[in-house]
Design an enzyme around this catalytic site. Structure first.
Site, PDB file in Angstrom:
ATOM      1  N   GLU A   1      -3.507   3.053  -1.473  1.00 49.43           N
ATOM      2  CA  GLU A   1      -2.192   2.363  -1.780  1.00 49.43           C
ATOM      3  C   GLU A   1      -2.299   1.070  -1.546  1.00 49.43           C
ATOM      4  OE1 GLU A   1       0.968   4.005   1.142  1.00 49.43           O
ATOM      5  OE2 GLU A   1       2.253   2.895  -0.267  1.00 49.43           O
TER       6      GLU A   1
ATOM      7  N   GLU B   1       4.687  -7.834   9.005  1.00 50.05           N
ATOM      8  CA  GLU B   1       4.534  -8.040  10.329  1.00 50.05           C
ATOM      9  C   GLU B   1       3.252  -7.365  10.576  1.00 50.05           C
ATOM     10  OE1 GLU B   1       7.552  -7.375   9.484  1.00 50.05           O
ATOM     11  OE2 GLU B   1       8.580  -9.419   9.414  1.00 50.05           O
TER      12      GLU B   1
END
Ligand SMILES: Cc1cc2nc3c(=O)[nH]c(=O)nc-3n(C[C@H](O)[C@H](O)[C@H](O)COP(=O)(O)OP(=O)(O)OC[C@H]3O[C@@H](n4cnc5c(N)ncnc54)[C@H](O)[C@@H]3O)c2cc1C
Length: 392
Positions: free
Chosen positions: A244, A375
């Site tokens: 992905e 993050e």
């Protein structure tokens, strides 16, 4: 790493340009939220892509693919973006489910699933995230219990893109509740038409119901639908995520480079008072900085492509490109808004470029969340790419 086309790649590129030029009339005009009619046209376009040999470019020939390099795939994706034409409709099948089945599937699974993915006869969605387990994907609670020759699935997934059109779902679920969380997961291929599967659309900030909740209520899935071994779902899911963020990321970056050109045109376009956004030195500086960022991203992607061609499978390096792409894409949308002023927030056919810029501004907000938040990606880069000590 090759920054310029080899003679072979140049010939391949010329062939793609000729094919796209000759067939562009068959391509759908892709709206933000495609209507059923557009989806039918897009699936037919995808089939034409497959028949021309431009689907599954890197998949092995035995899997119905072309057995070519990732450099060839990158050329296809960038030529589609350059021509402003859509790629295959079955994004999750082509970029995630398919490659995972190629890598982890049994010969029977490969035989059953790969050709319908290539021909857009079957569309896939990704059932990974759950309420309470997005970044911490391994905490998934949707459970599958073996009953005779079937897995009985109960639980809920969320944010599943394409689920409203999907025929199949790659589902991460808990089969071993007594084992530590990463070891208790398995990976199922679930037919979305089975009794007990319910899809409920969720509107995004754009107003489009691009993603969905999926509820599983006693869904009985054949035992043979497991991809990989029981309890090894985390390993399989990591394979999907690597694809992905790398191969899918290369396609997204190709579109970003096309959008960079569009924003350049917008900056040069005169306003009604005769001034141009590009006359503003601050906007010029920002565009120049983003242009440099995009070139860095292009080269990073070429490194990923070279790595893929060397090793045959993506590594966590694709994470760098995904992180960089999402932040540059948002910054570019913000620059377009500032270039247009208040008109950059208008939607509807009367808005500049039919509301494209306002839509893009809103849609890009999700870029730093989907496929892993920034993050979380920074942690992956620190630990898996740079080899720094683990955060926890
Ligand atoms: C447009 C879009 C499409 C999507 N499509 C799909 C799809 O098809 N299938 C699918 O399964 N999912 C999909 N998702 C879901 C996506 O993968 C999750 O939203 C994402 O992983 C974050 O999970 P969460 O929403 O639960 O947020 P949380 O995990 O709850 O995170 C909330 C905040 O906490 C921060 N945070 C969490 N953990 C850490 C940590 N360890 N260190 C530092 N900060 C942390 C995050 O960065 C974030 O800012 C999609 C999301 C979007 C926006």
């Amino acid at each position: 790493m090759e920054l310029h086309d080899t003679p072979e790649i140049a010939e391949y590129r010329a062939g793609i340009r000729a094919w796209l030029g000759a067939h562009a009339g068959q391509a759908p005009t892709v709206a933000a939220e495609p209507s059923d009619e557009v989806v039918v046209r897009w699936r037919a376009w995808s089939r034409a892509i497959a028949d021309a040999g431009y689907a599954g470019i890197t998949w092995p020939k035995e899997a119905g693919g072309q057995g070519l390099s990732y450099a060839h795939l990158e050329v296809w994706q960038s030529e589609c973006a350059r021509a402003g034409l859509p790629d295959h409709f079955g994004v999750i099948g082509m970029d995630m489910a398919g490659p995972t089945i190629v890598e982890c599937g049994t010969p029977e699974q490969q035989q059953r699933f790969l050709t319908p993915i290539l021909r857009a006869d079957e569309i896939w969605c990704q059932g990974f995230s759950e309420p309470g387990s997005g970044s911490d994907l391994a905490a998934a609670r949707t459970r599958a219990v073996l009953d005779g020759d079937e897995w009985v699935v109960d639980g809920q997934k969320v944010w599943s893109s394409f689920a409203q059109w999907a025929d199949w779902c790659i589902l991460l679920c808990r089969t071993e509740p007594d084992l530590p969380k990463h070891r208790g997961l398995s990976f199922l291929l679930v037919d979305m038409s089975l009794p007990g599967v319910e899809v409920r659309p969720l509107p995004q900030i754009t107003g489009d119901p691009e993603f969905n909740e999926i509820f599983f209520d006693g869904v009985r899935v054949p035992r043979s639908s497991m991809l990989g071994q029981r309890g090894e779902g985390w390993k399989v899911a990591l394979t999907t995520l690597d694809y992905e963020r790398s191969t899918h990321g290369i396609a997204l970056s190709a579109h970003l480079l096309a959008e960079l050109e569009e924003v350049g045109r917008l900056l040069r376009r005169p306003r009604p008072d005769g001034t141009r956004p590009a006359d503003d030195p601050e906007l010029r500086d920002r565009y120049a900085a983003l242009w440099i960022d995009c070139q860095a991203l292009r080269v990073t992607n070429l490194r990923t492509v070279a790595q893929l061609d060397r090793t045959g499978r993506p590594g966590p390096e694709g994470t760098i490109a995904k992180l960089h792409w999402s932040e540059v894409n948002q910054a570019l949308a913000g620059l377009a808004r500032d270039a247009l002023g208040p008109a950059g927030l208008e939607t509807g056919p009367e808005a500049p470029d039919g509301g494209h810029w306002a839509y893009t501004l809103l849609r890009t907000r999700g870029n730093t969340i989907e496929a892993g938040t920034s993050e979380v990606l920074r942690t992956i880069i620190a630990e898996r790419v740079l080899g720094l000590p683990r955060a926890r």
